[in-house]
Design a protein around this motif. Structure first.
Motif, short mmCIF file in Angstrom:
data_model
loop_
_atom_site.label_atom_id
_atom_site.label_comp_id
_atom_site.label_asym_id
_atom_site.label_seq_id
_atom_site.Cartn_x
_atom_site.Cartn_y
_atom_site.Cartn_z
N ILE A 144 0.98 -1.49 0.24
CA ILE A 144 -0.42 0.08 -0.17
C ILE A 144 1.41 1.30 0.16
CG2 ILE A 144 -2.17 -0.92 1.04
CD1 ILE A 144 -0.97 0.32 3.95
N ASP A 145 0.22 2.18 -0.63
CA ASP A 145 0.57 3.79 -0.44
C ASP A 145 0.89 3.96 0.74
OD1 ASP A 145 1.16 3.29 -3.11
OD2 ASP A 145 -0.66 5.02 -3.19
N PRO A 146 2.32 4.38 1.32
CA PRO A 146 2.84 5.07 2.55
C PRO A 146 1.69 6.51 3.65
CG PRO A 146 4.89 4.48 1.95
CD PRO A 146 3.55 4.58 0.79
N PRO A 147 0.93 6.52 4.36
CA PRO A 147 0.92 7.93 4.93
C PRO A 147 0.99 8.62 4.75
CG PRO A 147 0.76 6.19 6.24
CD PRO A 147 0.77 5.11 5.18
N LYS A 148 0.53 9.81 4.05
CA LYS A 148 1.39 10.95 4.47
C LYS A 148 1.96 11.21 6.11
CE LYS A 148 -2.54 14.34 4.80
NZ LYS A 148 -3.21 13.34 4.93
N GLU A 149 0.72 11.14 6.67
CA GLU A 149 2.05 10.65 7.95
C GLU A 149 2.85 10.67 8.64
OE1 GLU A 149 -2.45 11.45 7.42
OE2 GLU A 149 -0.98 9.96 7.21
N VAL A 188 6.20 4.72 21.37
CA VAL A 188 5.49 4.79 20.77
C VAL A 188 4.31 5.08 20.43
CG1 VAL A 188 3.51 2.49 21.34
CG2 VAL A 188 6.01 1.80 21.04
N THR A 189 3.89 5.92 21.50
CA THR A 189 2.80 7.46 21.94
C THR A 189 2.38 8.12 20.73
OG1 THR A 189 2.50 6.80 24.53
CG2 THR A 189 1.71 9.04 23.33
N ASN A 190 3.85 8.89 19.99
CA ASN A 190 4.53 9.57 19.36
C ASN A 190 3.59 9.01 18.29
OD1 ASN A 190 4.61 11.02 21.20
ND2 ASN A 190 7.19 11.11 20.59
N ILE A 191 4.07 7.76 18.05
CA ILE A 191 4.01 7.25 16.30
C ILE A 191 2.24 6.65 16.72
CG2 ILE A 191 4.11 4.85 15.79
CD1 ILE A 191 6.61 4.43 16.85
N LEU A 192 1.73 6.03 17.49
CA LEU A 192 0.21 5.97 17.58
C LEU A 192 -0.49 7.47 17.23
CD1 LEU A 192 -0.03 3.90 20.24
CD2 LEU A 192 -0.15 3.15 18.22
N SER A 193 0.08 8.56 18.22
CA SER A 193 -0.68 10.12 17.49
C SER A 193 -0.13 10.39 16.31
CB SER A 193 -0.08 10.96 18.12
OG SER A 193 -0.37 11.95 18.88
N LEU A 195 -0.06 8.80 13.12
CA LEU A 195 -0.71 8.09 12.68
C LEU A 195 -2.00 7.99 12.87
CD1 LEU A 195 2.81 5.77 12.09
CD2 LEU A 195 2.18 7.32 10.23
N ASN A 196 -2.69 7.99 13.99
CA ASN A 196 -3.65 8.31 13.97
C ASN A 196 -3.65 6.72 13.76
OD1 ASN A 196 -4.10 11.20 13.86
ND2 ASN A 196 -4.31 10.59 11.41
N LEU A 205 0.54 -3.98 12.06
CA LEU A 205 -0.43 -4.74 10.49
C LEU A 205 0.30 -3.36 9.78
CD1 LEU A 205 -3.94 -5.43 12.32
CD2 LEU A 205 -2.29 -6.89 11.65
N LEU A 206 -0.08 -2.33 10.09
CA LEU A 206 -0.10 -0.95 8.67
C LEU A 206 2.08 -1.01 8.92
CD1 LEU A 206 -0.31 1.48 7.54
CD2 LEU A 206 0.07 2.80 9.52
N ALA A 207 2.14 -0.94 10.05
CA ALA A 207 4.39 -1.89 9.87
C ALA A 207 3.96 -2.98 8.31
CB ALA A 207 4.91 -1.58 11.16
#
Length: 215
Positions: A144-149, A188-193, A195-196, A205-207
């Motif tokens: 899939i295309d990487p999200p811009k975030e 991890v908290t920053n990553i979740l924030s 990438l929503n 799963l996304l990674a």
């Protein structure tokens, strides 16, 4: 005492690194070499714990020397310290047996911590180098295309995201990247924030869909 052999073709660089390292009471620079061949000649006599290895050098470069040391002197650990972060250099050095790969803009305290980590048997990679290191594995093309975030993540956050994809828990990530567990939790908290995402399962799963299933 951690016994260190410095391998770099620039005398001034060796002198500077030696001065920095020997300011640590648990480290001793027991020898210096201007290329990989000279390093190999000295290892049987000096028996260093750590070889701090540059990459681009005449006669024998750091990649070839790393492979020879890993094959012939398995008790001696190689930590690459260089200005070059090319994908090929990172992946080859790690594949041939380097225990870590750092850039020369690493802070002195971080270098000392990395040396201690490698001495204890851990792998140490500088920020942003984990992705390059895993090129030694076959990674499927992203589905899939990487999200811009994703562009909002720092190099260290990307390292953490890759390890989340591999199934590593916070303690394992902390050991791999030589960070505290609290620091990993913050990443991890920053990553979740950024990438929503709701939780680390979604992040994994996304990674995996972006980078492939890592072992």
């Amino acid at each position: 005492m951690i016994r260190i052999l410095l391998v770099d073709d620039q005398v001034l660089i060796r002198q500077g690194i030696k001065s920095l390292l020997e300011s640590n009471s648990d480290m001793q620079v027991i020898g210096e070499a201007e290329n990989g061949q000279r390093a190999l000649e000295q290892i049987p006599t000096l028996q260093p714990d750590i070889v701090l290895m540059d990459i681009r050098m005449p006669v024998m470069d750091g990649v070839a020397a790393t492979g020879a040391i890993a094959q012939n002197y398995p008790d001696t650990k190689v930590l690459v310290l260089t200005t070059f972060d090319d994908d090929e250099y990172v992946s080859q050095a790690m594949r041939l047996g380097a225990r870590g790969y750092l850039l020369k803009d690493t802070e002195p305290d971080e270098l000392a911590l990395a040396i201690r980590s490698v001495y204890k048997g851990h792998t140490q990679l500088g920020p942003g180098l984990f992705e390059k290191a895993i090129l030694l594995s076959t990674i499927p093309t992203p589905s899939i295309d990487p999200p811009k975030e994703l562009a909002q993540l720092t190099a260290r956050e990307l390292d953490v995201l890759h390890l989340i994809a591999s199934g590593a828990n916070n303690r394992e990530i902390a050991a791999s990247l030589f960070l505290s567990e609290n620091t990993v939790k913050n990443y991890v908290t920053n990553i979740l924030s950024h990438l929503n995402l709701r939780d680390r399962t979604q992040a994994a799963l996304l990674a995996q869909s972006l980078f492939g299933h890592l072992k």
